[in-house]
Design an enzyme around this catalytic site. Structure first.
Site, PDB file in Angstrom:
ATOM      1  N   ALA A 120    -118.144 -78.234  63.666  1.00 51.20           N
ATOM      2  CA  ALA A 120    -118.656 -77.166  62.802  1.00 51.20           C
ATOM      3  C   ALA A 120    -119.092 -77.801  61.486  1.00 51.20           C
ATOM      4  O   ALA A 120    -118.639 -78.889  61.126  1.00 51.20           O
ATOM      5  CB  ALA A 120    -117.561 -76.136  62.581  1.00 51.20           C
TER       6      ALA A 120
ATOM      7  N   GLY B 251    -115.751 -78.732  66.678  1.00 45.61           N
ATOM      8  CA  GLY B 251    -116.706 -77.828  67.315  1.00 45.61           C
ATOM      9  C   GLY B 251    -117.593 -78.547  68.333  1.00 45.61           C
ATOM     10  O   GLY B 251    -118.129 -77.910  69.244  1.00 45.61           O
TER      11      GLY B 251
ATOM     12  N   GLU C  67    -115.638 -78.461  71.369  1.00 49.38           N
ATOM     13  CA  GLU C  67    -115.630 -77.058  71.805  1.00 49.38           C
ATOM     14  C   GLU C  67    -116.982 -76.654  72.403  1.00 49.38           C
ATOM     15  O   GLU C  67    -117.047 -75.887  73.367  1.00 49.38           O
ATOM     16  CB  GLU C  67    -115.252 -76.155  70.621  1.00 49.38           C
TER      17      GLU C  67
ATOM     18  N   GLU D  10    -109.357 -80.720  63.522  1.00 47.90           N
ATOM     19  CA  GLU D  10    -109.312 -79.673  62.489  1.00 47.90           C
ATOM     20  C   GLU D  10    -108.031 -79.690  61.679  1.00 47.90           C
ATOM     21  O   GLU D  10    -108.009 -79.296  60.513  1.00 47.90           O
ATOM     22  CB  GLU D  10    -109.490 -78.286  63.127  1.00 47.90           C
TER      23      GLU D  10
HETATM   24  N1  CO8 Z   1    -119.974 -81.017  58.949  1.00 45.11           N
HETATM   25  C1  CO8 Z   1    -120.873 -81.282  57.985  1.00 45.11           C
HETATM   26  N2  CO8 Z   1    -121.352 -82.517  57.734  1.00 45.11           N
HETATM   27  C2  CO8 Z   1    -120.862 -83.519  58.498  1.00 45.11           C
HETATM   28  C3  CO8 Z   1    -119.914 -83.331  59.515  1.00 45.11           C
HETATM   29  C4  CO8 Z   1    -119.471 -81.989  59.749  1.00 45.11           C
HETATM   30  N3  CO8 Z   1    -118.593 -81.679  60.728  1.00 45.11           N
HETATM   31  N4  CO8 Z   1    -119.617 -84.512  60.076  1.00 45.11           N
HETATM   32  C5  CO8 Z   1    -120.368 -85.426  59.425  1.00 45.11           C
HETATM   33  N5  CO8 Z   1    -121.108 -84.847  58.478  1.00 45.11           N
HETATM   34  C6  CO8 Z   1    -122.053 -85.489  57.534  1.00 45.11           C
HETATM   35  C7  CO8 Z   1    -121.314 -86.292  56.498  1.00 45.11           C
HETATM   36  O1  CO8 Z   1    -120.837 -85.464  55.461  1.00 45.11           O
HETATM   37  C8  CO8 Z   1    -122.396 -87.269  56.037  1.00 45.11           C
HETATM   38  O2  CO8 Z   1    -123.262 -86.572  55.179  1.00 45.11           O
HETATM   39  P1  CO8 Z   1    -123.776 -87.280  53.810  1.00 45.11           P
HETATM   40  O3  CO8 Z   1    -124.666 -88.388  54.303  1.00 45.11           O
HETATM   41  O4  CO8 Z   1    -124.507 -86.170  53.121  1.00 45.11           O
HETATM   42  O5  CO8 Z   1    -122.562 -87.771  53.102  1.00 45.11           O
HETATM   43  C9  CO8 Z   1    -123.158 -87.528  57.341  1.00 45.11           C
HETATM   44  O6  CO8 Z   1    -122.841 -86.445  58.210  1.00 45.11           O
HETATM   45  C10 CO8 Z   1    -122.739 -88.812  58.014  1.00 45.11           C
HETATM   46  O7  CO8 Z   1    -121.308 -88.790  58.219  1.00 45.11           O
HETATM   47  P2  CO8 Z   1    -120.328 -89.970  57.766  1.00 45.11           P
HETATM   48  O8  CO8 Z   1    -120.888 -90.671  56.568  1.00 45.11           O
HETATM   49  O9  CO8 Z   1    -118.957 -89.407  57.645  1.00 45.11           O
HETATM   50  O10 CO8 Z   1    -120.424 -90.939  59.031  1.00 45.11           O
HETATM   51  P3  CO8 Z   1    -119.325 -91.972  59.531  1.00 45.11           P
HETATM   52  O11 CO8 Z   1    -120.000 -92.780  60.578  1.00 45.11           O
HETATM   53  O12 CO8 Z   1    -118.684 -92.666  58.382  1.00 45.11           O
HETATM   54  O13 CO8 Z   1    -118.174 -91.077  60.230  1.00 45.11           O
HETATM   55  C11 CO8 Z   1    -117.323 -89.299  61.660  1.00 45.11           C
HETATM   56  C12 CO8 Z   1    -118.431 -90.331  61.416  1.00 45.11           C
HETATM   57  C13 CO8 Z   1    -116.007 -90.004  62.053  1.00 45.11           C
HETATM   58  C14 CO8 Z   1    -117.781 -88.387  62.806  1.00 45.11           C
HETATM   59  C15 CO8 Z   1    -117.067 -88.468  60.380  1.00 45.11           C
HETATM   60  O14 CO8 Z   1    -118.316 -87.971  59.930  1.00 45.11           O
HETATM   61  C16 CO8 Z   1    -116.158 -87.260  60.560  1.00 45.11           C
HETATM   62  O15 CO8 Z   1    -114.929 -87.421  60.646  1.00 45.11           O
HETATM   63  N6  CO8 Z   1    -116.729 -86.021  60.589  1.00 45.11           N
HETATM   64  C17 CO8 Z   1    -115.984 -84.777  60.625  1.00 45.11           C
HETATM   65  C18 CO8 Z   1    -115.393 -84.554  61.994  1.00 45.11           C
HETATM   66  C19 CO8 Z   1    -114.572 -83.293  61.989  1.00 45.11           C
HETATM   67  O16 CO8 Z   1    -113.550 -83.157  61.318  1.00 45.11           O
HETATM   68  N7  CO8 Z   1    -115.017 -82.309  62.764  1.00 45.11           N
HETATM   69  C20 CO8 Z   1    -114.362 -81.074  62.870  1.00 45.11           C
HETATM   70  C21 CO8 Z   1    -115.043 -80.102  62.003  1.00 45.11           C
HETATM   71  S1  CO8 Z   1    -114.197 -78.573  61.965  1.00 45.11           S
HETATM   72  C22 CO8 Z   1    -114.611 -77.791  63.382  1.00 45.11           C
HETATM   73  O17 CO8 Z   1    -115.426 -78.235  64.123  1.00 45.11           O
HETATM   74  C23 CO8 Z   1    -114.026 -76.474  63.762  1.00 45.11           C
HETATM   75  C24 CO8 Z   1    -113.421 -75.876  62.600  1.00 45.11           C
HETATM   76  C25 CO8 Z   1    -112.689 -74.644  63.037  1.00 45.11           C
HETATM   77  C26 CO8 Z   1    -112.409 -73.874  61.812  1.00 45.11           C
HETATM   78  C27 CO8 Z   1    -111.975 -72.522  62.177  1.00 45.11           C
HETATM   79  C28 CO8 Z   1    -112.286 -71.556  61.045  1.00 45.11           C
HETATM   80  C29 CO8 Z   1    -112.295 -70.118  61.476  1.00 45.11           C
END
Ligand code: CO8
Length: 261
Positions: A69, A112, A115, A135
């Protein structure tokens, strides 16, 4: 037209009866913004209305299927807003698509993203695939079905382990655990997924939809009711041309042609 393609969050390529949908938001690692969700669902619903489309393949790029997400979109929201919008409920329309969906996963399928793959009917993984529900590290829990669908797929023990630690799971572990149907090399993943999709799309459209519905019902129904549901669906297919063509083709020792159904 590459200038057009740059503005598109979902690329669509049709080959025969198969629609390949590629997530195209690589600068945010294909994070599932609301905009991306709406575009994906609208395109799929439009394709579903076309009787010439029999299967979807959903993929990302070689490094990332989908990083989850959109954290930047969610971060600023209040609990009241989340409830008022019923945030994530739009994904129910994706899950409800009747035509089979195959997820072809290379690289990260996180949160997500995992998912999204689990809302598909089949998951094929490249050997680089990494699955996780991280998450918990963001102070929340999975919100698009992770606690439910992952538990159905891999059982309570592994679902607890994955969701409470947020750890990564390899393609091999995901296959062993029952999340992934088959693992291929990254180089052949898409070709294999498209091959399976083509095979599905050549079957009878109705029998495919009903087989999928019966399998999905097994997640909801007690066994006795599930067996009755299956039998009634089986009986009902005897009113359809697909059954007549499929069985006649077997008796006549020829290949069934379901293309007119
Ligand atoms: N959302 C928004 N932006 C993202 C996301 C994301 N999930 N993942 C990566 N990005 C963005 C980064 O912010 C970055 O943007 P910017 O260049 O502007 O800084 C760009 O993508 C590149 O990412 P990284 O620099 O972090 O790349 P790396 O190679 O260093 O790392 C990873 C890759 C390991 C995938 C890392 O990006 C990461 O850990 N991402 C998040 C993964 C995560 O936690 N996903 C779960 C999200 S929550 C979810 O899916 C469900 C939530 C349920 C909530 C329920 C509420 C009701």
């Amino acid at each position: 037209d590459t200038s057009l393609e740059a503005n598109v969050l979902i690329k669509v390529e049709i080959t025969g009866k198969v629609a390949l949908l590629t997530l195209n938001r690589s600068q945010a690692l294909n994070a599932l913004s609301s905009e991306l969700m709406h575009e994906l669902i609208a395109k799929m619903q439009q394709l579903e209305a076309n009787p010439d489309i029999g299967c979807f393949v959903i993929t990302g790029n070689s490094r990332v299927f989908c990083a989850g997400a959109d954290i930047k979109e969610m971060q600023i929201k209040s609990c009241q807003q989340m409830i008022a919008e019923d945030y994530f409920s739009g994904w129910d329309q994706f899950a409800a698509i009747k035509i089979p969906k195959i997820a072809a996963v290379s690289g990260y399928a996180l949160g997500g993203g995992c998912e999204l793959a689990m809302m598909c009917d089949v998951i094929y993984a490249g050997d680089s695939a990494v699955f996780a529900q991280p998450e918990i590290n963001l102070g929340v829990i999975p919100g698009i079905g992770g606690t439910q669908r992952l538990t159905h797929s891999v059982g309570k023990a592994k679902a607890m382990d994955l969701i409470l630690t947020g750890r990564h799971m390899s393609a091999a572990e995901a296959e062993q655990g029952g999340l992934v149907a088959r693992v291929f090399s990254d180089e052949t993943l898409l070709e294999e997924a498209l091959f399976a999709a083509q095979s599905i799309s050549e079957k009878g459209r109705l029998s495919v939809a009903l087989a999928k519905e019966a399998i999905d019902a097994s997640m909801e129904l007690p066994l006795a009711q599930g067996l009755v549901f299956e039998r009634r669906v089986f009986h009902s297919l005897f009113s359809c041309r697909e059954q007549q063509e499929g069985m006649a083709a077997f008796i006549e020792k020829r290949r069934a042609d379901f293309s007119h159904d």
